[in-house]
Motif scaffolding. Sequence first.
Motif, PDB file in Angstrom:
ATOM      1  N   ARG A  40      37.038  34.923  38.005  1.00  0.00           N
ATOM      2  CA  ARG A  40      37.811  35.349  36.786  1.00  0.00           C
ATOM      3  C   ARG A  40      38.564  34.292  36.289  1.00  0.00           C
ATOM      4  O   ARG A  40      39.525  33.762  37.084  1.00  0.00           O
ATOM      5  CB  ARG A  40      38.414  36.598  36.639  1.00  0.00           C
ATOM      6  CG  ARG A  40      37.465  37.843  37.044  1.00  0.00           C
ATOM      7  CD  ARG A  40      38.170  39.148  37.395  1.00  0.00           C
ATOM      8  NE  ARG A  40      37.328  40.067  37.733  1.00  0.00           N
ATOM      9  CZ  ARG A  40      36.692  41.043  36.927  1.00  0.00           C
ATOM     10  NH1 ARG A  40      36.951  41.061  35.509  1.00  0.00           N
ATOM     11  NH2 ARG A  40      35.954  41.914  37.214  1.00  0.00           N
ATOM     12  N   LEU A  41      38.525  33.633  34.978  1.00  0.00           N
ATOM     13  CA  LEU A  41      38.958  32.422  34.585  1.00  0.00           C
ATOM     14  C   LEU A  41      39.700  32.858  33.185  1.00  0.00           C
ATOM     15  O   LEU A  41      39.309  33.437  32.474  1.00  0.00           O
ATOM     16  CB  LEU A  41      38.143  31.447  34.242  1.00  0.00           C
ATOM     17  CG  LEU A  41      37.395  30.758  35.443  1.00  0.00           C
ATOM     18  CD1 LEU A  41      35.964  29.886  34.656  1.00  0.00           C
ATOM     19  CD2 LEU A  41      38.154  30.195  36.483  1.00  0.00           C
ATOM     20  N   SER A  42      40.881  32.170  33.248  1.00  0.00           N
ATOM     21  CA  SER A  42      41.768  32.433  31.969  1.00  0.00           C
ATOM     22  C   SER A  42      42.638  31.027  31.750  1.00  0.00           C
ATOM     23  O   SER A  42      42.441  30.089  32.671  1.00  0.00           O
ATOM     24  CB  SER A  42      42.770  33.470  31.929  1.00  0.00           C
ATOM     25  OG  SER A  42      43.934  33.137  32.525  1.00  0.00           O
ATOM     26  N   PRO A  43      43.007  30.615  30.572  1.00  0.00           N
ATOM     27  CA  PRO A  43      43.738  29.428  30.375  1.00  0.00           C
ATOM     28  C   PRO A  43      44.905  29.379  31.400  1.00  0.00           C
ATOM     29  O   PRO A  43      45.294  28.214  31.677  1.00  0.00           O
ATOM     30  CB  PRO A  43      44.236  29.356  29.043  1.00  0.00           C
ATOM     31  CG  PRO A  43      43.178  30.252  28.430  1.00  0.00           C
ATOM     32  CD  PRO A  43      42.843  31.173  29.356  1.00  0.00           C
ATOM     33  N   GLN A  44      45.415  30.686  31.927  1.00  0.00           N
ATOM     34  CA  GLN A  44      46.734  30.615  32.843  1.00  0.00           C
ATOM     35  C   GLN A  44      46.448  30.617  34.103  1.00  0.00           C
ATOM     36  O   GLN A  44      47.015  30.098  34.996  1.00  0.00           O
ATOM     37  CB  GLN A  44      47.517  31.730  32.242  1.00  0.00           C
ATOM     38  CG  GLN A  44      47.815  31.801  30.786  1.00  0.00           C
ATOM     39  CD  GLN A  44      47.129  32.232  29.918  1.00  0.00           C
ATOM     40  OE1 GLN A  44      46.183  32.857  30.156  1.00  0.00           O
ATOM     41  NE2 GLN A  44      47.280  31.536  28.749  1.00  0.00           N
ATOM     42  N   GLY A  45      45.176  30.944  34.361  1.00  0.00           N
ATOM     43  CA  GLY A  45      44.742  31.177  36.099  1.00  0.00           C
ATOM     44  C   GLY A  45      43.614  31.488  36.475  1.00  0.00           C
ATOM     45  O   GLY A  45      42.530  31.594  35.517  1.00  0.00           O
ATOM     46  N   TYR A  46      43.445  32.217  37.882  1.00  0.00           N
ATOM     47  CA  TYR A  46      42.191  32.657  38.076  1.00  0.00           C
ATOM     48  C   TYR A  46      42.244  33.554  39.216  1.00  0.00           C
ATOM     49  O   TYR A  46      43.498  33.524  39.943  1.00  0.00           O
ATOM     50  CB  TYR A  46      41.091  31.647  38.479  1.00  0.00           C
ATOM     51  CG  TYR A  46      41.745  30.868  39.726  1.00  0.00           C
ATOM     52  CD1 TYR A  46      41.247  31.001  41.136  1.00  0.00           C
ATOM     53  CD2 TYR A  46      42.620  29.903  39.724  1.00  0.00           C
ATOM     54  CE1 TYR A  46      41.636  30.399  42.160  1.00  0.00           C
ATOM     55  CE2 TYR A  46      43.294  29.012  40.769  1.00  0.00           C
ATOM     56  CZ  TYR A  46      42.756  29.404  42.208  1.00  0.00           C
ATOM     57  OH  TYR A  46      43.064  28.985  43.228  1.00  0.00           O
ATOM     58  N   SER A  47      41.200  34.412  39.415  1.00  0.00           N
ATOM     59  CA  SER A  47      41.072  35.285  40.578  1.00  0.00           C
ATOM     60  C   SER A  47      39.624  35.077  41.277  1.00  0.00           C
ATOM     61  O   SER A  47      38.650  34.847  40.561  1.00  0.00           O
ATOM     62  CB  SER A  47      41.425  36.545  40.420  1.00  0.00           C
ATOM     63  OG  SER A  47      40.419  37.220  39.581  1.00  0.00           O
ATOM     64  N   VAL A  48      39.595  35.430  42.360  1.00  0.00           N
ATOM     65  CA  VAL A  48      38.510  35.440  43.145  1.00  0.00           C
ATOM     66  C   VAL A  48      38.266  36.593  43.882  1.00  0.00           C
ATOM     67  O   VAL A  48      38.948  37.007  44.626  1.00  0.00           O
ATOM     68  CB  VAL A  48      38.319  34.049  44.252  1.00  0.00           C
ATOM     69  CG1 VAL A  48      36.880  33.936  44.812  1.00  0.00           C
ATOM     70  CG2 VAL A  48      38.183  32.840  43.315  1.00  0.00           C
ATOM     71  N   SER A  49      37.112  37.076  43.962  1.00  0.00           N
ATOM     72  CA  SER A  49      36.902  38.426  44.831  1.00  0.00           C
ATOM     73  C   SER A  49      35.258  38.289  45.268  1.00  0.00           C
ATOM     74  O   SER A  49      34.380  37.939  44.570  1.00  0.00           O
ATOM     75  CB  SER A  49      37.119  39.719  44.321  1.00  0.00           C
ATOM     76  OG  SER A  49      36.324  40.030  42.918  1.00  0.00           O
ATOM     77  N   ALA A  50      35.032  39.042  46.568  1.00  0.00           N
ATOM     78  CA  ALA A  50      33.708  38.938  46.937  1.00  0.00           C
ATOM     79  C   ALA A  50      33.276  40.438  47.171  1.00  0.00           C
ATOM     80  O   ALA A  50      33.961  41.241  47.150  1.00  0.00           O
ATOM     81  CB  ALA A  50      33.502  38.329  48.346  1.00  0.00           C
ATOM     82  N   GLY A  51      32.025  40.668  47.176  1.00  0.00           N
ATOM     83  CA  GLY A  51      31.266  42.026  47.322  1.00  0.00           C
ATOM     84  C   GLY A  51      31.718  42.862  46.264  1.00  0.00           C
ATOM     85  O   GLY A  51      31.624  42.483  44.804  1.00  0.00           O
ATOM     86  N   SER A  52      31.928  44.123  46.564  1.00  0.00           N
ATOM     87  CA  SER A  52      32.150  45.006  45.544  1.00  0.00           C
ATOM     88  C   SER A  52      33.581  44.975  44.966  1.00  0.00           C
ATOM     89  O   SER A  52      33.976  45.850  44.265  1.00  0.00           O
ATOM     90  CB  SER A  52      31.667  46.569  45.923  1.00  0.00           C
ATOM     91  OG  SER A  52      32.487  46.930  47.344  1.00  0.00           O
ATOM     92  N   LEU A  53      34.254  44.463  45.968  1.00  0.00           N
ATOM     93  CA  LEU A  53      35.956  44.318  45.577  1.00  0.00           C
ATOM     94  C   LEU A  53      36.078  43.658  44.070  1.00  0.00           C
ATOM     95  O   LEU A  53      35.429  42.961  43.595  1.00  0.00           O
ATOM     96  CB  LEU A  53      36.642  43.572  46.752  1.00  0.00           C
ATOM     97  CG  LEU A  53      36.551  43.831  48.174  1.00  0.00           C
ATOM     98  CD1 LEU A  53      37.180  42.691  48.989  1.00  0.00           C
ATOM     99  CD2 LEU A  53      37.011  45.292  48.009  1.00  0.00           C
TER     100      LEU A  53
END
Length: 250
Positions: free
Chosen positions: A12-25
């Motif tokens: 997940r991307l935004s101009p302020q940061g990001y997040s990463v998740s795997a599988g169904s999480l």
Amino acid sequence: MLRSSRKVLTLRLSPQGYSVSAGSLHGGKWQTWPAANGTSAPTVEQLLEALSFDADLQCPQLDVVLDSAMSRTQIVQFPAGVRKPEERQAFLKAAFRNVFGAEAAEWHIVAETAYANEAVPAVAIDAGLMQAVGKLCERHTMQLRSLRTSFVDCFNRLRSQLSGHVGAFALIEQERVSIGLWRRRGWVAISTLAMAAEDGAGIAALHAQMLARSDEPLHDGTLYVAGSKKSFAVPLSEGWTLQWLTADTR
């Protein structure tokens, strides 16, 4: 390198940061982009070039979800005679050029699979961002499975909570609100606007403008709102009601 049994990684991307998740999480810890070291802040494309996933998050496929500030969205309807992929791409280019001008020629544009004359969202992103995502996939030997906006992603996850012949869905993000309007289970319009947090009057004004542009009066609907940690007053048009949805928008 051993791969996880989880098949898909979500970035997940935004101009302020990001997040990463795997599988169904869903979600993953939100990370802020590194502060600029030089005189000018790096672009998201440049930051993606330095992004590296942890070894335990290796998956063969990647889903990318973009903050609304990183894309342009509009509702399109493919005419009956526009069927081949190259014909649809030319139609999309023309549709975005009519709204956003000549710069749309350089954008990467995608639309949901649709029948002729079916209204669906189409999304455009800068070609440079698309190239950076492609290079990220190459570095990690991944295939890009999907690329969608945070609005579409959140709507799809919450759609079981939405009902009504006429309705609207609003997603509040950092300094931006996106609203999608529907009638008889079909999209009418999607609009996004920079807006201060908890600006109920601003949300109401954008919603009213969208109603005014509709080719058919839309009455007695519900505006569903997601993305805010607390509710606040939204002075909607007469006959419309408001419903707050509590869900993690990331």
